[in-house]
Design a protein around this motif. Structure first.
Motif, PDB file in Angstrom:
ATOM      1  N   LEU A 269       0.841  -1.205   0.000  1.00 32.27           N
ATOM      2  CA  LEU A 269       0.000   0.000   0.000  1.00 32.27           C
ATOM      3  C   LEU A 269       0.872   1.250   0.000  1.00 32.27           C
ATOM      4  O   LEU A 269       1.541   1.554   0.985  1.00 32.27           O
ATOM      5  N   ALA A 270       0.837   1.948  -1.114  1.00 28.02           N
ATOM      6  CA  ALA A 270       1.693   3.122  -1.275  1.00 28.02           C
ATOM      7  C   ALA A 270       1.013   4.415  -0.821  1.00 28.02           C
ATOM      8  O   ALA A 270       1.701   5.394  -0.505  1.00 28.02           O
ATOM      9  N   ARG A 271      -0.304   4.433  -0.777  1.00 24.80           N
ATOM     10  CA  ARG A 271      -1.022   5.666  -0.460  1.00 24.80           C
ATOM     11  C   ARG A 271      -0.941   5.967   1.027  1.00 24.80           C
ATOM     12  O   ARG A 271      -1.230   5.126   1.871  1.00 24.80           O
ATOM     13  N   LYS A 272      -0.557   7.185   1.360  1.00 25.04           N
ATOM     14  CA  LYS A 272      -0.447   7.591   2.759  1.00 25.04           C
ATOM     15  C   LYS A 272      -1.820   7.692   3.404  1.00 25.04           C
ATOM     16  O   LYS A 272      -2.818   7.981   2.757  1.00 25.04           O
ATOM     17  N   GLY A 273      -1.844   7.451   4.699  1.00 23.47           N
ATOM     18  CA  GLY A 273      -3.080   7.599   5.454  1.00 23.47           C
ATOM     19  C   GLY A 273      -3.899   6.339   5.574  1.00 23.47           C
ATOM     20  O   GLY A 273      -4.800   6.275   6.414  1.00 23.47           O
ATOM     21  N   VAL A 274      -3.609   5.316   4.764  1.00 27.73           N
ATOM     22  CA  VAL A 274      -4.372   4.080   4.849  1.00 27.73           C
ATOM     23  C   VAL A 274      -3.721   3.155   5.865  1.00 27.73           C
ATOM     24  O   VAL A 274      -2.529   3.274   6.174  1.00 27.73           O
ATOM     25  N   LYS A 275      -4.523   2.223   6.398  1.00 27.88           N
ATOM     26  CA  LYS A 275      -3.986   1.251   7.342  1.00 27.88           C
ATOM     27  C   LYS A 275      -2.989   0.349   6.629  1.00 27.88           C
ATOM     28  O   LYS A 275      -3.198  -0.050   5.487  1.00 27.88           O
ATOM     29  N   TYR A 276      -1.915   0.037   7.289  1.00 26.62           N
ATOM     30  CA  TYR A 276      -0.828  -0.804   6.755  1.00 26.62           C
ATOM     31  C   TYR A 276      -0.070  -0.129   5.600  1.00 26.62           C
ATOM     32  O   TYR A 276       0.486  -0.799   4.737  1.00 26.62           O
ATOM     33  N   HIS A 277      -0.051   1.191   5.619  1.00 23.73           N
ATOM     34  CA  HIS A 277       0.720   1.920   4.602  1.00 23.73           C
ATOM     35  C   HIS A 277       2.194   1.530   4.684  1.00 23.73           C
ATOM     36  O   HIS A 277       2.758   1.398   5.783  1.00 23.73           O
ATOM     37  N   GLU A 278       2.807   1.354   3.518  1.00 26.35           N
ATOM     38  CA  GLU A 278       4.213   0.971   3.448  1.00 26.35           C
ATOM     39  C   GLU A 278       5.041   2.150   2.921  1.00 26.35           C
ATOM     40  O   GLU A 278       5.046   2.423   1.710  1.00 26.35           O
ATOM     41  N   PRO A 279       5.737   2.879   3.797  1.00 27.56           N
ATOM     42  CA  PRO A 279       6.537   4.022   3.349  1.00 27.56           C
ATOM     43  C   PRO A 279       7.618   3.646   2.333  1.00 27.56           C
ATOM     44  O   PRO A 279       7.998   4.473   1.500  1.00 27.56           O
ATOM     45  N   GLU A 280       8.117   2.422   2.409  1.00 33.80           N
ATOM     46  CA  GLU A 280       9.175   1.991   1.486  1.00 33.80           C
ATOM     47  C   GLU A 280       8.614   1.159   0.346  1.00 33.80           C
ATOM     48  O   GLU A 280       9.234   0.206  -0.115  1.00 33.80           O
ATOM     49  N   TYR A 281       7.435   1.561  -0.129  1.00 36.18           N
ATOM     50  CA  TYR A 281       6.752   0.814  -1.191  1.00 36.18           C
ATOM     51  C   TYR A 281       7.598   0.719  -2.458  1.00 36.18           C
ATOM     52  O   TYR A 281       7.511  -0.257  -3.204  1.00 36.18           O
ATOM     53  N   TRP A 282       8.429   1.729  -2.719  1.00 44.03           N
ATOM     54  CA  TRP A 282       9.218   1.764  -3.955  1.00 44.03           C
ATOM     55  C   TRP A 282      10.218   0.611  -4.035  1.00 44.03           C
ATOM     56  O   TRP A 282      10.652   0.235  -5.127  1.00 44.03           O
ATOM     57  N   LYS A 283      10.555   0.025  -2.902  1.00 43.05           N
ATOM     58  CA  LYS A 283      11.490  -1.098  -2.911  1.00 43.05           C
ATOM     59  C   LYS A 283      10.877  -2.368  -3.493  1.00 43.05           C
ATOM     60  O   LYS A 283      11.602  -3.307  -3.823  1.00 43.05           O
TER      61      LYS A 283
END
Length: 417
Positions: A269-283
């Motif tokens: 989950l790349a979108r901020k604010g959602v549950k279980y958001h992954e800040p390092e989604y780009w990896k």
């Protein structure tokens, strides 16, 4: 007359004495000259080389069978030597890992100011062996959840000690300390610990965003304190059947590196604010990709070797936002067997109830939509009554000799009230 004539003839042909001596010397020097030119003495190296070559030829010609036999024995000897070297290398590698683990264990125990002095004085090499350590992840605000677990599937008081001594099963609520160490939250946990004696305190600051760090600290601390075959993490809003869990793990006790749980691969989950958001989604590649396979976080188990690996490498293991993803990432690239066992993630009634009636008792039950039992404080007793194993199952099961097939008849559904 005759004599006279012969003497005269002889005296006429006799060589002068000086000329004869000169001819002798000339003949001698001429002989020496021609001898040096025609007879060259071979040097020692040539003689040795030639002799050696001749000897080899004779050896091959005369003793071919012996040579072949010696070569065969030599090959076998080399192969045996290589096997011995590999065995010694493996033994050395194992000893190095144990040495690093022992050092890391001692450092972890000694630097942890929360662990009691009695545990610090335990000789790590003389610890008794256990089947499993179960760490129940909990928070400061979860007192009612802990009490509901104590009232259902977790033994209390003397039964908890009996479980450790007779069955080799350690169960502890796992919690760190607050950001204000020694404050009211920590004092409340200390009072609860004096009452129940079922906590494992970690050198860790509590916080939802710190679950990956807490998981790493839990495994590192647990493997430092207890020599168990398996280490389990479960949430405090999940129902567990302990005997069934023990039997499930014993199926994999001969595997050195095993990771057991309900394997999944959810979206990143790349979108901020959602549950279980992954800040390092780009990896994880393009947006919309999924995670690698990993066990869902409600309950999973790892073998001792993997817990020791976490202990040794805890300072360099990367933490993602979600603790179950972090744990799965630590084992990528290692020779680890992933076991996907759906008995570890049954639903609440009627799902687990139907399975229990079919003699397929679940290890753990929870609601996927709530990532645990919805309203667990009110409902976990219901789940326990409808999906729990027989109350005597835990005490009658022999985990040393247990196999799933031979003991399938020993575990029964809990009798309905």
């Amino acid at each position: 007359m005759y004599v006279k004539n012969r003497g005269e003839y002889a005296s006429k042909h006799v060589l002068p004495k000086k000329l004869a001596i000169l001819l002798c010397f000339a003949s001698f020097f001429a002989g020496m000259f021609f001898t040096n030119r025609m007879w060259m003495v071979p040097d020692a190296k040539s003689i040795v080389k030639k002799t050696s070559r001749t000897g080899d030829e004779q050896h091959v010609d005369c003793d071919m069978k012996i040579v072949l036999k010696n070569e065969d024995n030599s090959s076998r000897g080399i192969s045996g030597s290589q096997h011995s070297i590999e065995t010694v290398d493996k033994a050395i590698s194992d000893l190095e890992i144990k040495l690093m683990a022992a050092r890391a264990e001692r450092e972890t125990v000694m630097k942890d100011t929360i662990i009691s002095e009695d545990l610090k004085n335990v000789e790590l090499t003389s610890r008794r062996k256990y089947l499993m350590v179960i760490g129940i992840n909990t928070a400061f605000s979860s007192r009612k959840r802990r009490d509901s677990v104590r009232a259902t599937w977790m033994p209390q008081g003397e039964k908890l000690k009996q479980l450790e001594e007779e069955k080799g099963i350690i169960i502890r609520f796992v919690i760190g300390h607050s950001s204000t160490s020694g404050g009211i939250l920590d004092k409340a946990i200390e009072a609860e610990e004096r009452m129940h004696g079922d906590f494992l305190r970690l050198q860790h600051v509590e916080g939802y965003l710190e679950l990956s760090a807490k998981t790493k600290t839990y495994f590192s601390t647990a493997v430092s304190l207890w020599d168990a075959e398996f280490f389990v993490k479960v949430d405090d809003d999940v129902h567990v059947n302990l005997a069934t869990l023990g039997m499930t793990l014993t199926e994999h006790r001969k595997k050195p590196r095993v990771y057991i749980g309900c394997m999944k691969s959810g979206p990143v989950l790349a979108r901020k604010g959602v549950k279980y958001h992954e800040p390092e989604y780009w990896k994880f590649g393009e947006v919309g990709n999924k995670y690698f396979r990993h066990a869902t976080g409600q309950l999973y188990a790892i073998s001792k070797d993997l817990a020791t690996y976490i202990l040794i490498n805890q300072d360099v293991l990367h933490k993602y936002a979600n603790e179950d993803v972090s744990l799965g990432s630590w084992f990528i690239g290692l020779d680890v067997e992933h076991v996907d066992d759906r008995r570890l993630c049954c639903g609440t009634p009627p799902d687990c109830e139907w399975k229990a009636q079919a003699s397929n008792i679940c290890v753990a039950s929870f609601d996927w939509k709530c990532s645990g039992i919805c309203r667990s404080v009110e409902r976990i007793m219901e789940v326990h009554e409808q999906c729990g194993e027989d109350k005597n199952a835990l005490w009658t099961t022999n985990f040393v000799q247990t196999t799933r097939s031979s003991n399938s008849g020993k575990i029964h559904m809990r009798e309905q009230a």
